[in-house]
Scaffold this motif. Structure first.
Motif, mmCIF file in Angstrom:
data_model
loop_
_atom_site.group_PDB
_atom_site.id
_atom_site.type_symbol
_atom_site.label_atom_id
_atom_site.label_comp_id
_atom_site.label_asym_id
_atom_site.label_seq_id
_atom_site.Cartn_x
_atom_site.Cartn_y
_atom_site.Cartn_z
ATOM 1 N N LEU A 88 0.754 -0.906 -0.176
ATOM 2 C CA LEU A 88 -0.267 0.149 -0.440
ATOM 3 C C LEU A 88 0.346 1.216 0.005
ATOM 4 O O LEU A 88 0.484 2.642 -0.793
ATOM 5 N N ALA A 89 1.963 1.122 0.825
ATOM 6 C CA ALA A 89 2.823 2.899 0.471
ATOM 7 C C ALA A 89 3.310 2.586 -0.339
ATOM 8 O O ALA A 89 3.654 3.764 -1.079
ATOM 9 N N ASN A 90 3.633 1.722 -1.841
ATOM 10 C CA ASN A 90 4.623 1.852 -2.565
ATOM 11 C C ASN A 90 3.461 2.206 -3.557
ATOM 12 O O ASN A 90 3.751 3.174 -4.308
ATOM 13 N N ALA A 91 1.821 2.113 -3.439
ATOM 14 C CA ALA A 91 1.005 2.399 -4.219
ATOM 15 C C ALA A 91 1.021 3.676 -4.213
ATOM 16 O O ALA A 91 0.411 4.492 -4.764
ATOM 17 N N TYR A 92 1.115 4.144 -3.016
ATOM 18 C CA TYR A 92 0.678 5.523 -1.541
ATOM 19 C C TYR A 92 1.714 6.367 -3.214
ATOM 20 O O TYR A 92 1.543 7.716 -3.039
ATOM 21 N N LEU A 93 2.822 6.127 -2.714
ATOM 22 C CA LEU A 93 4.033 6.570 -3.490
ATOM 23 C C LEU A 93 3.551 7.023 -5.280
ATOM 24 O O LEU A 93 4.447 7.960 -5.587
ATOM 25 N N LYS A 94 3.264 6.387 -5.933
ATOM 26 C CA LYS A 94 3.256 6.651 -7.279
ATOM 27 C C LYS A 94 1.637 6.722 -7.159
ATOM 28 O O LYS A 94 1.922 8.042 -8.169
ATOM 29 N N THR A 95 1.666 7.543 -6.325
ATOM 30 C CA THR A 95 -0.357 8.315 -6.608
ATOM 31 C C THR A 95 0.684 9.606 -6.139
ATOM 32 O O THR A 95 -0.748 10.491 -6.008
ATOM 33 N N GLY A 96 1.465 10.054 -5.569
ATOM 34 C CA GLY A 96 1.967 11.774 -5.142
ATOM 35 C C GLY A 96 1.901 11.396 -3.770
ATOM 36 O O GLY A 96 2.213 12.262 -2.813
ATOM 37 N N LYS A 97 1.631 10.498 -2.819
ATOM 38 C CA LYS A 97 1.138 10.773 -1.318
ATOM 39 C C LYS A 97 2.136 9.852 -0.067
ATOM 40 O O LYS A 97 2.843 9.497 0.092
ATOM 41 N N VAL A 98 2.983 10.985 -0.578
ATOM 42 C CA VAL A 98 4.810 10.743 -0.363
ATOM 43 C C VAL A 98 4.511 10.709 2.071
ATOM 44 O O VAL A 98 5.192 9.349 1.778
ATOM 45 N N ARG A 99 3.899 11.614 1.848
ATOM 46 C CA ARG A 99 3.712 11.399 3.545
ATOM 47 C C ARG A 99 3.268 10.344 4.481
ATOM 48 O O ARG A 99 3.904 9.760 4.819
ATOM 49 N N GLU A 100 2.137 9.849 3.398
ATOM 50 C CA GLU A 100 0.923 8.706 4.270
ATOM 51 C C GLU A 100 1.883 7.200 3.421
ATOM 52 O O GLU A 100 1.894 6.696 4.529
ATOM 53 N N ALA A 101 2.813 7.314 2.361
ATOM 54 C CA ALA A 101 3.631 5.938 2.671
ATOM 55 C C ALA A 101 4.994 5.987 3.063
ATOM 56 O O ALA A 101 4.738 4.847 3.090
ATOM 57 N N HIS A 102 5.833 6.803 3.720
ATOM 58 C CA HIS A 102 6.454 7.365 4.616
ATOM 59 C C HIS A 102 5.762 6.435 5.794
ATOM 60 O O HIS A 102 6.832 5.902 6.196
ATOM 61 N N SER A 103 5.053 7.198 6.809
ATOM 62 C CA SER A 103 4.161 6.793 7.689
ATOM 63 C C SER A 103 4.003 5.286 7.613
ATOM 64 O O SER A 103 4.129 4.559 8.433
ATOM 65 N N LEU A 104 3.326 5.182 6.522
ATOM 66 C CA LEU A 104 2.790 3.171 6.310
ATOM 67 C C LEU A 104 3.253 2.625 6.476
ATOM 68 O O LEU A 104 3.804 1.297 6.890
ATOM 69 N N ARG A 105 4.987 2.848 5.810
ATOM 70 C CA ARG A 105 6.668 1.989 5.664
ATOM 71 C C ARG A 105 7.113 1.847 6.317
ATOM 72 O O ARG A 105 7.543 1.151 6.729
ATOM 73 N N SER A 106 7.118 3.235 7.733
ATOM 74 C CA SER A 106 7.743 2.951 8.475
ATOM 75 C C SER A 106 7.022 1.876 10.376
ATOM 76 O O SER A 106 6.939 1.517 10.646
ATOM 77 N N LYS A 107 5.467 2.065 9.482
ATOM 78 C CA LYS A 107 5.047 1.000 10.719
ATOM 79 C C LYS A 107 5.040 -0.163 10.210
ATOM 80 O O LYS A 107 5.266 -0.814 11.104
ATOM 81 N N ALA A 108 4.930 -0.390 9.180
ATOM 82 C CA ALA A 108 5.044 -1.447 8.065
ATOM 83 C C ALA A 108 6.257 -1.919 8.726
ATOM 84 O O ALA A 108 6.901 -3.034 9.591
ATOM 85 N N PHE A 109 7.382 -1.973 8.862
ATOM 86 C CA PHE A 109 8.841 -2.016 9.525
ATOM 87 C C PHE A 109 9.773 -2.049 10.557
ATOM 88 O O PHE A 109 9.938 -3.261 10.821
ATOM 89 N N LEU A 110 8.686 -1.429 10.991
ATOM 90 C CA LEU A 110 8.457 -1.866 12.966
ATOM 91 C C LEU A 110 7.850 -2.808 12.889
ATOM 92 O O LEU A 110 8.582 -3.689 14.023
ATOM 93 N N ALA A 111 6.897 -2.987 12.279
ATOM 94 C CA ALA A 111 6.232 -4.682 12.914
ATOM 95 C C ALA A 111 6.608 -5.849 12.362
ATOM 96 O O ALA A 111 6.793 -6.519 13.052
ATOM 97 N N ALA A 112 7.828 -5.013 10.978
ATOM 98 C CA ALA A 112 8.385 -6.689 10.532
ATOM 99 C C ALA A 112 9.660 -6.306 11.783
ATOM 100 O O ALA A 112 9.811 -7.817 11.072
#
Length: 128
Positions: A88-112
């Motif tokens: 989902l973060a990668n999809a957000y990056l493609k749509t220009g939603k950079v802030r949401e993408a980085h936030s979601l990516r960080s959340k996913a990273f910490l959980a993983a």
């Protein structure tokens, strides 16, 4: 000079894989109970393929559905959720939603990282 082949011949397996995953998704819808975790995984992969092939809106919808299924089935801390959040973060990056993408990516990273630890091979997906 080497000529670059037309775009249509560069990615022949994308169409083949998309049709196979679409067929798997249809079978899952018909044969599995609504909240089955396999259906969630298929929805995540299907969504990622849609995003990569330009159908971002439908892909995001499918990935979000995968997150809902995985969260209901496993709770907040599960690898399926982290992988879907990363998609989902990668999809957000493609749509220009950079802030949401980085936030979601960080959340996913910490959980993983909490699930697998820093040295697990799956953590390499977060370094891309």
């Amino acid at each position: 000079m080497i000529r670059r082949p037309p775009r249509s011949t560069l990615f022949p397996y994308t169409t083949l894989f998309r049709s196979a995953i679409t067929k798997a998704r249809t079978i899952a819808l018909d044969k599995l109970p609504a909240g089955h975790d396999i259906f969630g995984n298929i929805s995540r992969v299907y969504g990622a393929i849609l995003v990569e092939t330009g159908n971002i809106e439908k892909g995001v919808e499918s990935i979000k559905f995968a997150i809902v299924i995985a969260t209901k089935k496993f709770g907040q801390s599960h690898p399926n959720i982290s992988m879907a959040q990363l998609a989902l973060a990668n999809a957000y990056l493609k749509t220009g939603k950079v802030r949401e993408a980085h936030s979601l990516r960080s959340k996913a990273f910490l959980a993983a990282r909490n699930i697998f630890g820093d040295k697990h091979p799956i953590m390499a997906r977060f370094k891309k």
